[in-house]
Design a protein around this motif. Structure first.
Motif, short mmCIF file in Angstrom:
data_model
loop_
_atom_site.label_atom_id
_atom_site.label_comp_id
_atom_site.label_asym_id
_atom_site.label_seq_id
_atom_site.Cartn_x
_atom_site.Cartn_y
_atom_site.Cartn_z
N LYS A 414 0.83 -1.20 0.00
CA LYS A 414 0.00 0.00 0.00
C LYS A 414 0.86 1.25 0.00
O LYS A 414 0.62 2.21 -0.75
N ASN A 415 1.91 1.23 0.84
CA ASN A 415 2.81 2.39 0.93
C ASN A 415 3.59 2.60 -0.36
O ASN A 415 3.95 3.74 -0.70
N SER A 416 3.87 1.50 -1.08
CA SER A 416 4.64 1.59 -2.32
C SER A 416 3.76 1.88 -3.53
O SER A 416 4.26 2.02 -4.65
N GLY A 417 2.44 1.90 -3.30
CA GLY A 417 1.52 2.15 -4.41
C GLY A 417 1.36 0.96 -5.34
O GLY A 417 0.96 1.12 -6.50
N ILE A 418 1.69 -0.23 -4.84
CA ILE A 418 1.59 -1.44 -5.66
C ILE A 418 0.28 -2.14 -5.34
O ILE A 418 0.00 -2.47 -4.18
N LYS A 419 -0.52 -2.37 -6.36
CA LYS A 419 -1.80 -3.04 -6.18
C LYS A 419 -1.73 -4.46 -6.70
O LYS A 419 -1.17 -4.70 -7.77
N LYS A 420 -2.29 -5.38 -5.95
CA LYS A 420 -2.32 -6.78 -6.38
C LYS A 420 -3.34 -6.95 -7.50
O LYS A 420 -4.48 -6.50 -7.39
N ARG A 421 -2.88 -7.56 -8.59
CA ARG A 421 -3.82 -7.83 -9.67
C ARG A 421 -4.85 -8.85 -9.21
O ARG A 421 -4.51 -9.88 -8.62
N PRO A 422 -6.13 -8.60 -9.46
CA PRO A 422 -7.15 -9.59 -9.07
C PRO A 422 -7.03 -10.85 -9.93
O PRO A 422 -6.78 -10.76 -11.13
N GLY A 423 -7.19 -11.98 -9.30
CA GLY A 423 -7.15 -13.24 -10.05
C GLY A 423 -8.34 -13.32 -10.99
O GLY A 423 -9.48 -13.05 -10.60
N CYS A 424 -8.08 -13.68 -12.23
CA CYS A 424 -9.15 -13.80 -13.23
C CYS A 424 -8.91 -15.06 -14.06
O CYS A 424 -7.79 -15.32 -14.50
N SER A 425 -9.95 -15.83 -14.23
CA SER A 425 -9.87 -17.04 -15.07
C SER A 425 -10.95 -16.96 -16.13
O SER A 425 -12.05 -16.45 -15.87
N TRP A 426 -10.64 -17.47 -17.32
CA TRP A 426 -11.64 -17.42 -18.39
C TRP A 426 -11.59 -18.68 -19.23
O TRP A 426 -10.58 -19.39 -19.27
N VAL A 427 -12.71 -18.95 -19.86
CA VAL A 427 -12.83 -20.10 -20.76
C VAL A 427 -13.48 -19.63 -22.05
O VAL A 427 -14.33 -18.74 -22.05
N GLN A 428 -13.05 -20.23 -23.15
CA GLN A 428 -13.63 -19.92 -24.46
C GLN A 428 -14.72 -20.95 -24.77
O GLN A 428 -14.47 -22.14 -24.74
N GLY A 429 -15.93 -20.46 -25.03
CA GLY A 429 -17.02 -21.35 -25.37
C GLY A 429 -17.62 -21.03 -26.73
O GLY A 429 -17.16 -20.12 -27.43
N LYS A 430 -18.65 -21.77 -27.12
CA LYS A 430 -19.29 -21.53 -28.41
C LYS A 430 -19.93 -20.14 -28.47
O LYS A 430 -20.04 -19.55 -29.53
N LYS A 431 -20.34 -19.65 -27.32
CA LYS A 431 -21.02 -18.35 -27.30
C LYS A 431 -20.10 -17.22 -26.86
O LYS A 431 -20.56 -16.15 -26.47
N GLY A 432 -18.80 -17.45 -26.91
CA GLY A 432 -17.85 -16.40 -26.54
C GLY A 432 -17.07 -16.76 -25.29
O GLY A 432 -17.01 -17.93 -24.89
N THR A 433 -16.48 -15.77 -24.68
CA THR A 433 -15.63 -15.95 -23.51
C THR A 433 -16.39 -15.69 -22.23
O THR A 433 -17.12 -14.70 -22.11
N ALA A 434 -16.23 -16.60 -21.26
CA ALA A 434 -16.81 -16.40 -19.93
C ALA A 434 -15.66 -16.17 -18.95
O ALA A 434 -14.75 -17.00 -18.85
N SER A 435 -15.68 -15.04 -18.25
CA SER A 435 -14.59 -14.68 -17.33
C SER A 435 -15.12 -14.65 -15.90
O SER A 435 -16.27 -14.30 -15.65
#
Length: 556
Positions: A414-435
């Protein structure tokens, strides 16, 4: 003559002749200046090109479109946004670039070339707003293959892969469809690889097969296909592309080795390495880097060390910091920390950030707190720490139940101004991407996703699965930790895929961060009870879960 030397690639002769002309006070016209600026730009000497342009203006010579295009190339190579914008303004001032409503006319070709160069410059300076504005200012019917390619390439290389895919679709659509060239194809395959968009990658592969105009660039396109399939989790199809190539270059061999390495198939990587040499190719520093990476991710410690020692002894290849990082990673992952530390101490070059990151990553596997702290402090000294480094040390502290240190690291971030990237997972399906993000309930199928996940966790617990609560980085009771772990993004993506994927089909999940240790354990158990191979690509490698085991063999 300066132009002739420059165009033939004999830059030294061009520059020498240019200097002599200045000494002798021979008049220099715009063609001569442009040739010199272009020569510097093509050699990657961006600063020298900018200096030459300033001298040209002082000399009183008026730049033309060719000069501007070369100068913009120099700005792009330097990432010099301010100079690129100044060049843009100068072009407008000197009527070397038309305004939006004046596009076309007698100087149409030169005008379009300047527009394309500006798109390329803004893209490489990562100023996509301006790049897209320049692209949109060109009427659809006036855009050529370069216009489309530099825009798609900018998105693909610098983080706008979804936009790259959308533009490619527009490019080949009527009216005013433009046929992509080999470089366009390579850029869009890069975007597919980044997104793990296997379906789109296959469609582009089919497009390439249907059109035979890419045969002259067989190496270029085929190598990109190998890379795309490998990074989309289908290394066997990558091998089919490799085997079907009538001729291969060094990039072909290295790409195939890299593909096997990221999937933990070390033996196949070593086999490719041997075949490459039998085909007459001499391994270079990149070949050995890929080979050591493959050994590290396959637990092939002795083989990796043998290859490392043979690099300089048998091939005359000097080890760089990256090679040492692979060896340190190889040793530390297998628990041989004393040998890993000795390697760091005996390095003939100063350890770089990549070495300390490798050591820190391996400490996570074996919970070596003292060495992890030392590695992190080195990264902080180098000002090379990032959210990933702090997350690793937090995991190590949490595993040791040192909650005050976990809180201290959070405060330090926090003091260094570094933010943790939120974990994100995604899959590619017939109807597009679900994240999915951690605790995500925004998807319409969320009630079904969480219900299925609860049933799966209950079944796996009956089989012996015990949630690894140390991966829930909070000082709360175990029941709450179990709930937190159940909401991890990769678990949500898996449950969604099980609900929407036909039985027997592989499930492919991509995560932007390293896969959580508890999720890795859960997926191993879940793979015993579902009729799917579960393929997970994280920030480090691929994991193939099937019948209760993972391809990584614990080396991740």
């Amino acid at each position: 003559m300066v132009t002739g030397y420059s165009q033939s690639g004999n830059f030294e002769a061009a520059f020498e002749l240019f200097k002599n002309m200045r000494k002798e006070n021979i008049p220099l016209d715009v063609i001569t200046w442009s040739a010199v600026i272009a020569g510097y730009a093509q050699r990657g000497c961006g600063q020298e090109a900018l200096d030459a342009f300033r001298q040209m203006l002082c000399y009183g010579s008026e730049p033309n479109s060719v000069t501007i295009i070369s100068l913009l190339s120099a700005c792009a190579s330097l990432g010099a946004l301010s100079q690129g914008m100044e060049t843009h303004a100068y072009s407008l001032k000197k009527c070397l670039l038309s305004l939006d409503n004046d596009f076309g006319g007698d100087s149409h070709n030169e005008d379009l070339m300047v527009h394309n160069a500006l798109i390329d410059t803004y893209s490489k300076c990562r100023s996509f707003k301006y790049a897209r504005s320049m692209f949109d200012s060109i009427p659809r019917r006036e855009r050529n293959v370069v216009t489309w390619t530099v825009t798609i390439g900018g998105y693909a290389q610098y983080g706008g892969s979804n936009d790259a895919l959308k533009l490619f679709s527009e490019m080949i659509s009527e009216p005013y469809a433009v046929a992509p060239n080999a470089y366009t194809i390579s850029c869009i395959l890069m975007a597919c690889a980044h997104l793990a968009a296997l379906r789109a990658g296959k469609q582009i592969h089919a497009y390439v097969i249907r059109r035979h105009r890419y045969e002259a660039s067989a190496y270029f396109v085929a190598n990109c296909l190998i890379d795309m399939y490998s990074k989309c989790g289908d290394v066997d199809t990558a091998r089919n592309v490799f085997d079907s190539m009538p001729k291969r270059n060094d990039v072909s061999w290295t790409s195939m080795m890299s593909g096997y390495g990221m999937h933990g198939r070390g033996n196949e990587a070593l086999d490719i390495f041997d075949k490459m040499q039998k085909a007459g190719f001499v391994p270079d520093d990149i070949s050995f880097l890929v080979l050591l990476y493959a050994c590290s991710h396959s637990g092939m410690v002795d083989q990796g060390l043998d290859y490392f020692e043979s690099m300089s002894r048998d091939y005359g290849v000097a080890a760089s910091a990256e090679h040492y990082a692979c060896v340190i990673d190889l040793l530390a992952r297998s628990g041989r920390f004393e040998k890993a530390w000795k390697t760091v101490e005996e390095m003939p070059i100063e350890p770089t950030a990549v070495v300390w990151v490798a050591l820190l990553s391996a400490c996570r596997v074996h919970s070596n707190v003292e060495l992890a702290e030392y590695a992190l402090n080195k990264l902080i000294e180098m000002k090379a720490e990032n959210d990933g480094s702090y997350t690793l040390i937090s995991n190590i502290y949490a595993n040791a139940r040192r909650w005050k240190d976990v809180a201290r690291i959070r405060q330090l971030m926090k003091n260094s101004g570094i933010k943790k990237r939120p974990g994100c997972s995604w899959v590619q399906g017939k109807k597009g991407t679900a994240s999915f993000f951690v605790g995500d309930r925004s998807h319409p199928l969320s009630p079904d996703i969480y219900a299925l996940l609860e049933r799966l966790i209950d079944r796996t617990k009956a089989m012996g699965y015990v949630p690894e609560t140390n991966f829930a980085l909070h000082d709360v009771d175990d029941e709450e930790k179990n709930n937190l772990l159940a909401e991890h993004s990769e678990k949500l993506a898996l449950a969604y895929s099980l609900l929407t994927t036909s039985p027997g089909c592989p499930i492919r999940i991509t995560k932007n961060l390293r896969v959580c240790g508890d999720c890795h354990s859960a997926f191993t158990y879940i793979s015993k009870i579902v009729d799917h191979e579960i393929i997970v690509r994280d920030s480090s490698r691929f994991h193939h879960f099937k019948n209760g085991s993972c391809s990584c063999g614990g080396y991740w």
